[in-house]
Structures are given as C-alpha cells and as structure tokens.
Design a protein around this motif. Sequence first.
Motif, PDB file in Angstrom:
ATOM      1  N   VAL A  63       0.960  -1.057   0.015  1.00  0.00           N
ATOM      2  CA  VAL A  63       0.116  -0.055   0.092  1.00  0.00           C
ATOM      3  C   VAL A  63       0.981   1.286   0.126  1.00  0.00           C
ATOM      4  N   LEU A  64       0.173   2.173  -0.618  1.00  0.00           N
ATOM      5  CA  LEU A  64       1.234   3.554  -0.664  1.00  0.00           C
ATOM      6  C   LEU A  64       0.487   4.425   0.627  1.00  0.00           C
ATOM      7  N   LEU A  65       1.231   4.832   1.395  1.00  0.00           N
ATOM      8  CA  LEU A  65       1.150   5.846   2.601  1.00  0.00           C
ATOM      9  C   LEU A  65       1.645   7.204   2.282  1.00  0.00           C
ATOM     10  N   THR A  66       1.059   8.204   2.809  1.00  0.00           N
ATOM     11  CA  THR A  66       1.861   9.545   2.753  1.00  0.00           C
ATOM     12  C   THR A  66       2.029   9.900   4.238  1.00  0.00           C
ATOM     13  N   LEU A  67       3.332  10.603   4.346  1.00  0.00           N
ATOM     14  CA  LEU A  67       3.519  10.953   5.503  1.00  0.00           C
ATOM     15  C   LEU A  67       3.128  12.646   5.620  1.00  0.00           C
ATOM     16  N   HIS A  68       1.913  12.697   6.289  1.00  0.00           N
ATOM     17  CA  HIS A  68       1.095  13.970   6.430  1.00  0.00           C
ATOM     18  C   HIS A  68       1.876  14.985   6.939  1.00  0.00           C
ATOM     19  N   ARG A  69       1.898  16.106   6.004  1.00  0.00           N
ATOM     20  CA  ARG A  69       2.719  17.352   6.532  1.00  0.00           C
ATOM     21  C   ARG A  69       2.292  17.881   7.999  1.00  0.00           C
ATOM     22  N   LYS A  70       1.025  18.031   8.167  1.00  0.00           N
ATOM     23  CA  LYS A  70       0.639  18.681   9.542  1.00  0.00           C
ATOM     24  C   LYS A  70       0.544  17.791  10.584  1.00  0.00           C
ATOM     25  N   GLU A  98      -4.485  13.122  -6.438  1.00  0.00           N
ATOM     26  CA  GLU A  98      -3.841  14.399  -6.265  1.00  0.00           C
ATOM     27  C   GLU A  98      -2.754  14.171  -5.215  1.00  0.00           C
ATOM     28  N   GLU A  99      -2.935  13.443  -4.361  1.00  0.00           N
ATOM     29  CA  GLU A  99      -1.812  13.345  -3.141  1.00  0.00           C
ATOM     30  C   GLU A  99      -1.003  12.298  -3.432  1.00  0.00           C
ATOM     31  N   SER A 100      -1.258  11.284  -4.143  1.00  0.00           N
ATOM     32  CA  SER A 100      -0.158  10.182  -4.803  1.00  0.00           C
ATOM     33  C   SER A 100       0.547  10.448  -6.023  1.00  0.00           C
ATOM     34  N   GLY A 101       0.069  11.289  -6.877  1.00  0.00           N
ATOM     35  CA  GLY A 101       0.285  11.520  -8.160  1.00  0.00           C
ATOM     36  C   GLY A 101       0.385  10.426  -9.338  1.00  0.00           C
ATOM     37  N   ILE A 102      -0.425   9.555  -8.804  1.00  0.00           N
ATOM     38  CA  ILE A 102      -0.621   8.278  -9.790  1.00  0.00           C
ATOM     39  C   ILE A 102      -1.994   8.497 -10.425  1.00  0.00           C
ATOM     40  N   ASP A 103      -1.752   8.493 -12.149  1.00  0.00           N
ATOM     41  CA  ASP A 103      -3.001   8.485 -12.793  1.00  0.00           C
ATOM     42  C   ASP A 103      -3.545   7.011 -13.060  1.00  0.00           C
ATOM     43  N   GLY A 104      -4.591   6.977 -13.216  1.00  0.00           N
ATOM     44  CA  GLY A 104      -5.317   5.444 -13.385  1.00  0.00           C
ATOM     45  C   GLY A 104      -5.703   4.715 -12.112  1.00  0.00           C
ATOM     46  N   LEU A 105      -5.822   5.488 -10.945  1.00  0.00           N
ATOM     47  CA  LEU A 105      -6.490   4.664  -9.836  1.00  0.00           C
ATOM     48  C   LEU A 105      -7.815   4.327 -10.155  1.00  0.00           C
ATOM     49  N   ILE A 106      -8.244   3.214  -9.682  1.00  0.00           N
ATOM     50  CA  ILE A 106      -9.721   2.611  -9.987  1.00  0.00           C
ATOM     51  C   ILE A 106     -10.123   2.383  -8.572  1.00  0.00           C
ATOM     52  N   LEU A 107     -11.151   2.817  -7.998  1.00  0.00           N
ATOM     53  CA  LEU A 107     -11.571   2.574  -6.678  1.00  0.00           C
ATOM     54  C   LEU A 107     -12.381   1.131  -6.771  1.00  0.00           C
ATOM     55  N   LEU A 108     -12.192   0.301  -5.747  1.00  0.00           N
ATOM     56  CA  LEU A 108     -12.638  -0.849  -5.589  1.00  0.00           C
ATOM     57  C   LEU A 108     -14.340  -0.776  -5.597  1.00  0.00           C
ATOM     58  N   GLN A 142       4.696   6.891  -7.983  1.00  0.00           N
ATOM     59  CA  GLN A 142       3.991   8.046  -7.161  1.00  0.00           C
ATOM     60  C   GLN A 142       4.710   9.262  -7.401  1.00  0.00           C
ATOM     61  N   ARG A 143       4.215  10.298  -7.064  1.00  0.00           N
ATOM     62  CA  ARG A 143       4.868  11.455  -7.104  1.00  0.00           C
ATOM     63  C   ARG A 143       4.301  12.525  -5.838  1.00  0.00           C
ATOM     64  N   ILE A 144       5.041  12.981  -5.014  1.00  0.00           N
ATOM     65  CA  ILE A 144       4.633  13.801  -3.839  1.00  0.00           C
ATOM     66  C   ILE A 144       4.041  15.097  -4.071  1.00  0.00           C
ATOM     67  N   SER A 145       3.221  15.370  -3.214  1.00  0.00           N
ATOM     68  CA  SER A 145       2.491  16.550  -3.389  1.00  0.00           C
ATOM     69  C   SER A 145       2.841  17.517  -2.001  1.00  0.00           C
ATOM     70  N   GLU A 146       2.503  18.597  -2.233  1.00  0.00           N
ATOM     71  CA  GLU A 146       3.040  19.707  -1.199  1.00  0.00           C
ATOM     72  C   GLU A 146       2.104  19.372   0.192  1.00  0.00           C
ATOM     73  N   GLU A 147       1.240  18.399  -0.008  1.00  0.00           N
ATOM     74  CA  GLU A 147       0.563  18.053   1.400  1.00  0.00           C
ATOM     75  C   GLU A 147       1.390  16.844   1.963  1.00  0.00           C
ATOM     76  N   SER A 148       2.313  16.441   1.327  1.00  0.00           N
ATOM     77  CA  SER A 148       2.931  15.247   2.147  1.00  0.00           C
ATOM     78  C   SER A 148       4.549  15.771   2.305  1.00  0.00           C
ATOM     79  N   LEU A 149       5.119  15.006   3.441  1.00  0.00           N
ATOM     80  CA  LEU A 149       6.523  15.220   3.377  1.00  0.00           C
ATOM     81  C   LEU A 149       7.207  14.032   2.818  1.00  0.00           C
ATOM     82  N   ASP A 150       6.408  12.826   2.461  1.00  0.00           N
ATOM     83  CA  ASP A 150       6.921  11.577   2.054  1.00  0.00           C
ATOM     84  C   ASP A 150       5.894  10.801   1.467  1.00  0.00           C
ATOM     85  N   LEU A 151       6.163  10.048   0.418  1.00  0.00           N
ATOM     86  CA  LEU A 151       5.490   9.063  -0.078  1.00  0.00           C
ATOM     87  C   LEU A 151       5.980   7.732  -0.158  1.00  0.00           C
TER      88      LEU A 151
END
Length: 178
Positions: A63-70, A98-108, A142-151
């Motif tokens: 799974v891909l997790l984000t290290l939340h900036r706040k 937006e937060e993962s930078g991954i195009d083509g995600l599909i919701l289960l 993945q591509r990190i966004s400004e909302e994350s410290l890390d992905l």
Amino acid sequence: MSLHDDAALVLKTYEGGGEAGQAELRRTYLDHLDAHPDGMWKACGAGHLTASALVIDPAAGRVLLTLHRKLGMWLQMGGHCEPQDATLAQAALREATEESGIDGLILLAGGPVRLDRHPIPAPCHWHLDVQYAALAPSGATQRISEESLDLRWFAYDEVAGVADASVVRLLEAARAAL
C-alpha cells in the motif's frame, strides 16, 4: 443530486463488512447529515464528512502511504470534499490521485470499505471519514504533493509498524473487500 444527497445515499446502503462499531458510525454520520445541511464542508463547526482512499497494489502486496505534512503521521490519501465533487467516491478518487500523483487509480467496486470518526482541532471538531480502497495500475509511480512530507510503499505486514490502528483497520477492511 447534491454531494450531501449522494453521501446520505452511500451511507444508507453501506453495510460495514460486519465490523464491530461500523453500524453505529453509519448512524452517527447519517444523523450528522440530517442535522447539518453544511455537514459535507470544512466550514461546518460541528464536524464534516471527508473522503479518503487507501492506494493498494495487490499484485505486489503493498500500500502507498503519505507522511502527512501537518500531522507527521503515515496515513492513507484523503481530505476534504470540494464543491466540484459530485460524489463521495469522486472526492476520494480525486484526493488519492492528487496526493499520490498516480494517474489511473480505480476505486474498488462496492463503495466504501470502512468509516472512521476522529477528532481534529478547533474550530472544527470531527472528521467523519468515508474510506475507500483504490487500486494502483501496474507499474504505478508515485509523485509527492505539497501536502506530504514523503510517500512510500509499504508491504501489508509493515503497515502496523509505521501507521496507527485506524490505517491498520482500513488495510484489513480493504484486503477483505478484495
């Protein structure tokens, strides 16, 4: 149909996978929407619904997790609903993309996999999170966004060592839905 109406419909049909406490949360969310016409929006001081998605690569068991900036915590992708979101599912998918930078995600398929209510600082008091699972396409980068410290990608068995219990429960529910 408004986003508020879509959320009520999603919650009315949500079954909770038999997990303890999910039926009670479902009722809490529906009561909140009944009492607060603005209950979808960040401006609602009594709390508001949010939409999130755990990005999963089932072929690799990760799974891909984000290290939340706040918050400084490893979390799933997610956040506030926006006026352009027609549905909760669209909000969750938008946030995950937006937060993962991954195009083509599909919701289960089948809708949300879990609900999670957690306190947040004033002026708002609660996030009533509607949680989905999003499948990453093969070879996703993945591509990190400004909302994350890390992905970072984590193997299923690593999640409990880096994330809190709510993320572990979300992973369990997502895997059960797979």
